[in-house]
Write an enzyme that holds these catalytic residues in place. Sequence first.
Site, PDB file in Angstrom:
ATOM      1  N   LEU A 282      39.748  15.315  18.957  1.00  0.00           N
ATOM      2  CA  LEU A 282      41.139  14.919  18.775  1.00  0.00           C
ATOM      3  C   LEU A 282      41.199  13.407  18.970  1.00  0.00           C
ATOM      4  CD1 LEU A 282      43.061  17.546  20.974  1.00  0.00           C
ATOM      5  CD2 LEU A 282      42.817  17.554  18.491  1.00  0.00           C
ATOM      6  N   ASP A 283      42.139  12.756  18.291  1.00  0.00           N
ATOM      7  CA  ASP A 283      42.370  11.345  18.585  1.00  0.00           C
ATOM      8  C   ASP A 283      42.683  11.233  20.067  1.00  0.00           C
ATOM      9  OD1 ASP A 283      42.110  10.834  15.891  1.00  0.00           O
ATOM     10  OD2 ASP A 283      44.253  10.569  15.533  1.00  0.00           O
ATOM     11  N   MET A 284      42.294  10.135  20.686  1.00  0.00           N
ATOM     12  CA  MET A 284      42.430  10.000  22.124  1.00  0.00           C
ATOM     13  C   MET A 284      43.866  10.225  22.606  1.00  0.00           C
ATOM     14  SD  MET A 284      40.922   7.135  24.748  1.00  0.00           S
ATOM     15  CE  MET A 284      40.759   5.974  23.456  1.00  0.00           C
ATOM     16  N   ALA A 285      44.856   9.774  21.877  1.00  0.00           N
ATOM     17  CA  ALA A 285      46.245   9.893  22.315  1.00  0.00           C
ATOM     18  C   ALA A 285      46.882  11.246  21.966  1.00  0.00           C
ATOM     19  CB  ALA A 285      47.069   8.756  21.699  1.00  0.00           C
ATOM     20  N   THR A 286      46.174  12.094  21.236  1.00  0.00           N
ATOM     21  CA  THR A 286      46.698  13.401  20.827  1.00  0.00           C
ATOM     22  C   THR A 286      46.481  14.416  21.942  1.00  0.00           C
ATOM     23  OG1 THR A 286      46.174  12.902  18.528  1.00  0.00           O
ATOM     24  CG2 THR A 286      46.546  15.210  19.068  1.00  0.00           C
TER      25      THR A 286
END
Length: 167
Positions: A12-16
């Site tokens: 996952l994208d880090m901020a997701t």
Amino acid sequence: TVFPTATVVHRLDMATSGLMLMALNKPAHRHISKQFELRETSKIYQAIVYGLVEGETGDVNLPLICDWPNRPKQMVDYERGKKALTHWRVIERYSQSTRVELKPVTGRSHQLRVHMLSLNHPIIGDRLYAHKDALKMAPRLNLHAAALSFRHPLTEQALEFKTPIPF
């Protein structure tokens, strides 16, 4: 460590926020990775995007590539980009934003973020892609991996996992 042999199957994208799948051994990792590669898994995300989305459903089919001078940002590139397809559906409209369900067919880096931006509806709280007004609407990226379906690596049983949406 509770599961020292566990390995990450997808990212996952880090901020997701949301569901992340890990395999407990190499054969399971290979089996599940193959399902992702062959697009036999199903991933469902929810996001809150800036503005009022017109229509109820749609597709974004735009090829993506790394924007090298501005990495880790990605960008649409019709000549060199890799195929990227996202299905979207409106869940609810608010006064200045819209809650959408996103189903990526492909799994490119930042795909959902760039595809929503391409519709002029950046995900609120997105520090990489949102404009000032969309950025200040939320303290974090409003993108959540809400559901994941795949086949069990041994039994082939269909499995579906869901998690509550935190925004």
